[in-house]
Design an enzyme around this catalytic site. Structure first.
Site, PDB file in Angstrom:
ATOM      1  N   GLU A 244       1.042  -1.071  -0.341  1.00 13.99           N
ATOM      2  CA  GLU A 244      -0.055   0.129  -0.068  1.00 13.99           C
ATOM      3  C   GLU A 244       0.969   1.032   0.194  1.00 13.99           C
ATOM      4  O   GLU A 244       1.600   1.260   1.079  1.00 13.99           O
ATOM      5  CB  GLU A 244      -0.830  -0.073   1.353  1.00 13.99           C
ATOM      6  CG  GLU A 244      -2.021   0.966   1.135  1.00 13.99           C
ATOM      7  CD  GLU A 244      -2.095   1.382   2.926  1.00 13.99           C
ATOM      8  OE1 GLU A 244      -2.317   0.204   3.501  1.00 13.99           O
ATOM      9  OE2 GLU A 244      -2.125   2.417   3.178  1.00 13.99           O
ATOM     10  N   CYS A 281      -2.846   7.216   5.615  1.00 18.08           N
ATOM     11  CA  CYS A 281      -2.887   7.053   4.115  1.00 18.08           C
ATOM     12  C   CYS A 281      -3.988   7.408   3.558  1.00 18.08           C
ATOM     13  O   CYS A 281      -4.196   7.433   2.328  1.00 18.08           O
ATOM     14  CB  CYS A 281      -2.504   5.422   3.968  1.00 18.08           C
ATOM     15  SG  CYS A 281      -3.020   4.444   5.306  1.00 18.08           S
TER      16      CYS A 281
END
Lengths: 508, 508
Positions: A244, A281
């Site tokens: 990610e 994030c």
């Protein structure tokens, strides 16, 4: 031998030496020890036990963990206490997943000598663990995406031993948590090496290159993640790399939403982009506001909201944040209604102040130097893009790289084709679409998808939620295997009481 | 502009010009046209219709397809008629998969404001198509793993348009089948560009590099597959590459199996390694036979069996096969009880003769030049490795790269711990474990796994069976999205009658 230090991000000063950077030999030892421990993880009941015991032991050491993590991350005890609760919930949720056994995806097709176009032998399929999983801890979640985090929990749940590469921002927390996970293993009768830990920058590539490493879980930057992805893909035997890497997490506010809910949206955005000092994030990094008075009202509410100054996770990130703000502000046509930068106004010498930039949609769609506005700026900054038409709005959305999330704020009665098309369009560029909410706060639940088109993820998987376990498994089919020689999961009498699909019919 | 020719593998002579090699512009045009056709594939009922109509139209042109494929592949009308039946069955099976909808993996978690450790928003997740899929046709299956094959069928089922790179061994068959698939699309009201075709070597890398290509399906050699995998992984935006590259497909015959079933096993092996002139990805290429009289009896039966000479798929493969045989035979200690080589004994000038090599397990485990024996030799050759102990046997198994299949022949009463351990051990090195059977003949069924550890596959997926559809999908989560704005698949009332998991409970 180089030292690994714990550093106080509030002052930039070292707190002490945690250990030595792992050498290639250390990494080799850790991976081999983990591989040797793998067979012991074959017992599902014991794995569930391990995950629950780990949660209990982490809670028992909660005060020490939170204090250590706060000293290294400056995320504060409230947030870290919540993160620890999330971490423990996640471990227990994966224990439930292991016990339920649906993730094994048992499919049985009985032999059918008269089947067309060819006779069918007895076929039975389920999923087996891949082997040692390398986990790269994230800077911004010292617990929930680090040593005891989702990658570790899902890999252990799948039956894979784990070697974690500690993040340099929280080595002391990492050593503490790894010790607790290893103690949990011993407590349930498993080898402690089902969880290993390596420290230091060079250990990362070594870990990905190791022949016995079978898969990688990574949460971090595009640059670091891509470098490791490239190593994983160019090995003699390439391995899955579930990374990610980065996400802008666009938010669209429709004109009618701005007209009807300007204050609410503005306050919500201010809270979301500054949460955890913007170090999520899923921070909303780009917000499409309509031109005109309603959009301006939203912007006023964002700028007017009280937002905290504070330190970032480490001095290097602080420099990168300040540089990122400077270069964006320098672009012609970019204004800063709320100037991000050095705080200088509270006790923490390394604190930064959140900020908001604005720019016209036409500029962003121009590309060139404005492409920087389509890159994540890690920290408390959001870029408001003013659009004059849906064409301008969609041009910006179409220029975005892949995202973890995409959000839209609508008016209460916007339920028409245009709204539906907008939601559908956002699903093309993100793994999660949020309506009338904020992307921050990733729920640990079966339906969660935390991942999205590259660079949000390097694969189509999720790193949060029950299905994260799928990353660490591969299917094996058994053809014409006599019942006593089958793994228990596939035996005709279903001794483990697993849900399965038999001759096309799903049974619970 | 370079010509693409159809060649008769029985003589090596060109049959005629099929078309021009696709230029970069041709590839770009095909991918863009496919991408533009993608939205039309959003209708699941129509996709099922497309797959069934394609099967019907292929059957209608069955004679022409079989004749064309035979002229280009020399596989013979019997085999090709069977392959066409398998291909049509596969298309219809995926139509059923589309209609059943379980592959969408619908998960709904209702909002729960009181959930621990944090309130839960309404979350709904299902899987959406990735986009344009590039399919690389295989040499050895001009139908079932080529233009109308499993990759195409599963990608269309998932809702992904397809651009196929034709295999140079059967361009005329490819053009014919692509035309039929495009006609099927038109017949059901879809754009014909849901299936595109490109020809010529250079089109392959271009297709993988194209920014709108979203994933790749490949069946072929380790060298070619790895080169394309490397391109897919090193793109600015890497894409999933589901490649099936190569496999040795080891077979273990236990001493007691050899004692009790020598003739049956020998005859079965001879039939399996020569099936389709040994040009199957699941050909048993390495057979572990026990030393001593029982093993010798099996070997005698293999050597005594009548095996057909015949041409290979193309002259280049024939050269590679003959060279592979020569270099293996040249290794000290390798014997050839049945010498493979040029046939010279029938009408086909390019025919080859199947053969069997033997070698002692201790040599193979030595490595060095003997590693060549652990590589696939495409064509009708199998290597019998004599083992003197389970230690020797396991040393050879442990030295093998990943495999699509692993097979064991047991005596009828071998149901003990040793047999169980052997089956478990084989599952560690292969995607499918066969007992008392042969790996050739890959059943199209939900429980099939056609894939295995690298280099058998570049991913953990299968290219045969219902779950092959999973390769072309990614999950999307919808958070707090009002019901009218949700895709129909996720609406509360379940208007599409899909199986789903709601708040942890699976409903049919």
């Amino acid at each position: 031998m180089s030292d690994v230090l714990s550093v106080d991000p509030r002052t930039g000063r070292p707190r002490g030496r945690v250990g030595a950077a792992s050498t290639a030999q250390d990494v080799d030892r850790a991976v081999r020890a983990a591989a040797a421990a793998a067979p012991a993880l074959g017992d599902r009941a014991r794995r569930a036990d391990l995950l629950r015991t780990a949660a209990a032991l982490l809670e028992k050491s909660g005060d020490e963990i939170v204090a250590t993590a706060d000293a290294e991350s400056a995320l504060g005890p409230v947030r870290l206490t919540g993160e620890l609760a999330r971490t423990c919930y996640q471990l227990r949720a994966f224990a439930d997943v292991v016990e339920a056994g649906a993730y094994l995806d048992v499919i049985i097709d009985h032999a059918d000598p008269s089947a067309a176009p060819a006779p069918r032998p007895d076929l039975r399929r389920y999923k087996v663990p891949l082997g040692v999983v390398a986990v790269f801890a994230a800077s911004n979640f010292p617990l929930a995406f680090s040593v005891p985090g989702g990658d570790t929990a899902s890999a252990l749940a799948a039956g894979c031993p784990v070697v974690v590469k500690a993040h340099p921002d929280h080595p002391a927390t990492s050593v503490l948590c790894a010790g607790i996970l290893r103690a949990a293993a011993v407590e349930v009768g498993l080898p402690e090496d089902v969880v290993g830990l390596v420290l230091g920058f060079d250990a990362g590539p070594e870990l990905v290159r190791h022949p016995l490493t079978a898969a990688v879980g990574f949460t971090g930057s595009v640059r670091g993640g891509r470098a490791l992805f490239d190593i994983a893909s160019s090995r003699p035997r390439p391995i899955p790399f579930h990374g990610e890497l980065g996400s802008l997490n666009p938010v669209v506010v429709t004109p009618r939403a701005a007209e009807t809910r300007a204050d609410e949206i503005g306050a919500g955005l201010a809270a979301s982009y500054t949460l955890g000092m913007g170090q999520f994030c899923v921070k909303p990094g780009l917000v499409l506001l309509p031109e005109g008075p309603a959009g301006e009202a939203v912007l006023r509410a964002v700028v007017a909201a009280a937002v905290p100054s504070g330190p970032l996770l480490d001095p290097r990130m602080r420099e990168a944040f300040l540089a990122g703000v400077r270069s964006r502000v320098a672009l012609p046509g970019v204004a800063e209604p709320l100037a991000a930068g050095e705080a200088g106004d509270d006790g923490a010498p390394l604190a930064v102040r959140p900020g908001v930039l604005t720019v016209a949609a036409a500029r962003v769609a121009d590309g060139g130097p404005y492409e920087e506005l389509l890159e994540e700026c890690f920290g408390p900054l959001t870029v408001v893009v003013r659009y004059g038409s849906t064409v301008e709005r969609d041009a910006v959305l179409g220029a975005l790289p892949g995202n973890l999330t995409a959000t839209v704020h609508l008016a209460a009665d916007e339920r028409d084709d245009a709204a539906q098309a907008l939601v559908a369009g956002l699903s093309a560029i993100a793994g999660r679409v949020v309506v009338d909410g904020w992307p921050t706060g990733v729920t640990v639940a079966p339906a969660m998808q935390h991942g999205g088109p590259y660079p949000a993820s390097t694969s189509t998987s999720t790193s949060v939620g029950s299905t994260a376990i799928e990353r660490w498994l591969r299917p094996v089919c058994y053809q014409n295997v006599p019942d006593p020689l089958l793994p228990a999961e596939l035996r005709e009498a279903n001794p483990l009481h697993l849900p399965r699909t038999v001759d096309g019919v799903r049974t619970a």
